[in-house]
Motif scaffolding. Structure first.
Motif, mmCIF file in Angstrom:
data_model
loop_
_atom_site.group_PDB
_atom_site.id
_atom_site.type_symbol
_atom_site.label_atom_id
_atom_site.label_comp_id
_atom_site.label_asym_id
_atom_site.label_seq_id
_atom_site.Cartn_x
_atom_site.Cartn_y
_atom_site.Cartn_z
ATOM 1 N N VAL A 8 0.958 -1.107 -0.113
ATOM 2 C CA VAL A 8 -0.118 -0.074 0.046
ATOM 3 C C VAL A 8 0.875 1.135 0.042
ATOM 4 C CG1 VAL A 8 -1.570 1.320 1.198
ATOM 5 C CG2 VAL A 8 -1.831 -1.170 1.316
ATOM 6 N N GLN A 9 0.423 2.376 -0.800
ATOM 7 C CA GLN A 9 1.213 3.632 -0.842
ATOM 8 C C GLN A 9 0.212 4.655 -1.181
ATOM 9 O OE1 GLN A 9 5.010 4.246 -0.952
ATOM 10 N NE2 GLN A 9 5.248 2.360 -0.193
ATOM 11 N N THR A 10 0.696 5.888 -0.413
ATOM 12 C CA THR A 10 0.008 6.986 -0.840
ATOM 13 C C THR A 10 0.428 7.650 -1.798
ATOM 14 O OG1 THR A 10 1.072 8.238 0.893
ATOM 15 C CG2 THR A 10 -1.126 7.154 1.650
ATOM 16 N N CYS A 11 -0.402 8.238 -2.876
ATOM 17 C CA CYS A 11 0.101 8.983 -3.988
ATOM 18 C C CYS A 11 -0.186 10.332 -3.670
ATOM 19 C CB CYS A 11 -0.488 8.499 -5.398
ATOM 20 S SG CYS A 11 -0.328 6.515 -5.841
ATOM 21 N N ALA A 12 -0.488 11.089 -4.449
ATOM 22 C CA ALA A 12 -0.879 12.688 -4.539
ATOM 23 C C ALA A 12 -2.264 12.474 -3.955
ATOM 24 C CB ALA A 12 -0.928 13.306 -5.798
ATOM 25 N N PRO A 14 -6.142 13.101 -3.086
ATOM 26 C CA PRO A 14 -6.579 11.682 -2.377
ATOM 27 C C PRO A 14 -6.329 10.358 -3.127
ATOM 28 C CG PRO A 14 -8.333 12.917 -3.729
ATOM 29 C CD PRO A 14 -7.082 13.513 -3.986
ATOM 30 N N ILE A 15 -5.390 10.312 -3.763
ATOM 31 C CA ILE A 15 -5.074 8.937 -4.512
ATOM 32 C C ILE A 15 -4.175 8.163 -3.769
ATOM 33 C CG2 ILE A 15 -4.569 7.882 -6.557
ATOM 34 C CD1 ILE A 15 -6.906 9.292 -6.846
ATOM 35 N N TRP A 16 -4.461 6.834 -3.487
ATOM 36 C CA TRP A 16 -3.673 5.848 -2.971
ATOM 37 C C TRP A 16 -3.526 4.753 -3.803
ATOM 38 C CZ3 TRP A 16 -5.862 1.874 0.120
ATOM 39 C CH2 TRP A 16 -7.317 2.005 0.186
ATOM 40 N N MET A 17 -2.599 3.967 -3.399
ATOM 41 C CA MET A 17 -2.535 2.711 -4.349
ATOM 42 C C MET A 17 -2.009 1.551 -3.703
ATOM 43 S SD MET A 17 1.454 3.519 -6.149
ATOM 44 C CE MET A 17 1.380 2.238 -7.002
ATOM 45 N N THR A 18 -2.697 0.319 -4.447
ATOM 46 C CA THR A 18 -2.190 -1.082 -3.657
ATOM 47 C C THR A 18 -1.793 -2.145 -4.523
ATOM 48 O OG1 THR A 18 -4.599 -1.611 -4.130
ATOM 49 C CG2 THR A 18 -4.141 -0.514 -1.992
ATOM 50 N N SER A 19 -1.096 -2.877 -4.324
ATOM 51 C CA SER A 19 -0.548 -4.159 -4.883
ATOM 52 C C SER A 19 -1.189 -5.449 -4.453
ATOM 53 C CB SER A 19 0.854 -4.291 -5.301
ATOM 54 O OG SER A 19 1.366 -4.291 -3.957
ATOM 55 N N SER A 20 -1.459 -6.297 -5.219
ATOM 56 C CA SER A 20 -2.075 -7.581 -4.917
ATOM 57 C C SER A 20 -1.950 -8.889 -5.656
ATOM 58 C CB SER A 20 -3.874 -7.291 -4.715
ATOM 59 O OG SER A 20 -4.347 -8.430 -4.709
ATOM 60 N N LEU A 21 -2.184 -9.990 -4.828
ATOM 61 C CA LEU A 21 -1.896 -11.217 -5.515
ATOM 62 C C LEU A 21 -2.725 -11.458 -6.666
ATOM 63 C CD1 LEU A 21 -1.663 -13.605 -2.420
ATOM 64 C CD2 LEU A 21 0.141 -13.167 -4.042
ATOM 65 N N ASP A 22 -3.690 -10.587 -6.953
ATOM 66 C CA ASP A 22 -4.661 -10.803 -8.068
ATOM 67 C C ASP A 22 -3.854 -10.401 -9.436
ATOM 68 O OD1 ASP A 22 -4.722 -8.193 -8.020
ATOM 69 O OD2 ASP A 22 -6.987 -7.908 -7.560
ATOM 70 N N GLY A 23 -2.731 -9.844 -9.230
ATOM 71 C CA GLY A 23 -1.857 -9.692 -10.498
ATOM 72 C C GLY A 23 -1.986 -8.043 -10.859
ATOM 73 N N THR A 24 -2.675 -7.144 -9.845
ATOM 74 C CA THR A 24 -2.685 -5.841 -10.302
ATOM 75 C C THR A 24 -2.172 -5.048 -9.089
ATOM 76 O OG1 THR A 24 -4.912 -5.667 -9.284
ATOM 77 C CG2 THR A 24 -4.904 -6.380 -11.558
ATOM 78 N N ALA A 70 4.672 -7.875 -5.789
ATOM 79 C CA ALA A 70 4.928 -7.901 -4.538
ATOM 80 C C ALA A 70 4.945 -6.795 -3.638
ATOM 81 C CB ALA A 70 5.895 -8.800 -4.339
ATOM 82 N N CYS A 71 5.256 -5.538 -4.391
ATOM 83 C CA CYS A 71 5.526 -4.061 -3.704
ATOM 84 C C CYS A 71 5.122 -3.333 -4.895
ATOM 85 C CB CYS A 71 6.737 -4.081 -3.312
ATOM 86 S SG CYS A 71 8.292 -4.225 -4.425
ATOM 87 N N CYS A 72 5.040 -1.916 -4.465
ATOM 88 C CA CYS A 72 4.571 -1.041 -5.330
ATOM 89 C C CYS A 72 5.042 0.317 -4.748
ATOM 90 C CB CYS A 72 3.184 -0.726 -5.682
ATOM 91 S SG CYS A 72 2.264 -0.606 -3.884
ATOM 92 N N ALA A 84 5.779 -1.428 -10.143
ATOM 93 C CA ALA A 84 5.523 -2.496 -9.279
ATOM 94 C C ALA A 84 6.635 -3.531 -9.307
ATOM 95 C CB ALA A 84 4.217 -3.170 -9.851
ATOM 96 N N GLY A 85 7.131 -4.008 -8.270
ATOM 97 C CA GLY A 85 8.307 -5.172 -8.076
ATOM 98 C C GLY A 85 7.534 -6.425 -8.063
ATOM 99 N N CYS A 86 7.852 -7.293 -8.939
ATOM 100 C CA CYS A 86 7.113 -8.507 -9.076
ATOM 101 C C CYS A 86 7.642 -9.860 -8.540
ATOM 102 C CB CYS A 86 6.673 -8.702 -10.677
ATOM 103 S SG CYS A 86 5.496 -7.170 -11.198
ATOM 104 N N SER A 87 6.683 -10.903 -8.332
ATOM 105 C CA SER A 87 7.443 -12.081 -8.016
ATOM 106 C C SER A 87 7.919 -12.899 -8.631
ATOM 107 C CB SER A 87 5.907 -13.055 -7.889
ATOM 108 O OG SER A 87 5.297 -13.197 -8.853
ATOM 109 N N ASP A 88 8.269 -12.686 -10.073
ATOM 110 C CA ASP A 88 9.232 -13.199 -11.006
ATOM 111 C C ASP A 88 10.515 -12.544 -10.933
ATOM 112 O OD1 ASP A 88 8.349 -10.981 -12.359
ATOM 113 O OD2 ASP A 88 8.232 -12.097 -14.359
ATOM 114 N N GLY A 89 10.648 -11.278 -10.282
ATOM 115 C CA GLY A 89 12.122 -10.571 -10.368
ATOM 116 C C GLY A 89 11.899 -9.364 -11.296
#
Length: 205
Positions: A8-12, A14-24, A70-72, A84-89
């Motif tokens: 989870v990261q805050t952007c500018a 009121p926008i914030w961002m999430t990364s997930s196992l769903d690939g997005t 895995a992270c953003c 996005a930093g991903c599970s496959d490197g």
């Protein structure tokens, strides 16, 4: 998200961002009106991370070996670039646009194992330097103006022990230093009386 959230990261605001196992990676507006019977906050944009077939696997496949972020992180200078930093490197970069579809740039061979953290180095009004860390025991510095597997990183730090898939890194507010933790404890042979490692970034990167 429709699966476990990995970052989870805050952007500018009121926008914030999430990364997930769903690939997005998803962007959210905290001021948006909830929808549906369950009054769920809708996502503003869905950024799809792609595997080597250029497919977003999605669903629960992340746990079964499918690619997932895995992270953003976002560029703190203007929030117009997300990574996005991903599970496959791989490291997958998205530039701001009216409608997101696929990554604008993919570093397929950024790391040999899962990426554990990513961050942009903020220098004034620019965030052209990206730092990534992976389970392959490396930390790498990239110039976002010339991202490619062929050119590679502008600097690599090897043998930076990493045995946790949430091992992080952070940059100083002035963009001069990057700090990464290691699993070695104080007063152990490998720890050398410290469990933190830092490096100074020179003015050209």
């Amino acid at each position: 998200e429709i699966a476990e959230v990995t970052g989870v990261q805050t952007c500018a605001l009121p926008i914030w961002m999430t990364s997930s196992l769903d690939g997005t990676v998803r962007l959210w507006d905290i001021n948006a009106s909830p929808v549906g019977m369950d009054q769920v906050l809708p996502s503003v944009h869905v950024l799809k991370c792609l595997d080597r077939r250029n497919v977003c696997v999605g669903g629960a496949s992340g746990k079964d070996g499918g690619l997932y972020p895995a992270c953003c992180a976002y560029a703190p200078s203007d929030a117009k670039r997300m990574v996005a930093g991903c599970s496959d490197g791989s490291v997958q970069v998205f530039n701001e646009k009216a409608r997101y579809q696929k990554p604008d740039r993919i570093l397929r061979t950024a790391h040999r194992d899962k990426v554990t953290d990513v961050c942009f180095v903020n220098r004034g009004t620019e965030s052209n330097t990206l730092v990534t860390r992976g389970l392959d025991d490396t930390m790498k510095v990239w110039d976002c103006r010339m991202l490619s597997d062929a050119k590679g990183p502008v600097k690599s730090f090897m043998d930076l022990k990493c045995d946790n898939d949430k091992a992080g890194l952070c940059c100083s507010p002035d963009g001069r230093y990057v700090v990464a933790g290691t699993p070695y404890q104080k007063n152990t042979p490998m720890g050398n009386a410290t469990d933190r490692k830092s490096t100074r970034l020179n003015s050209s990167h």
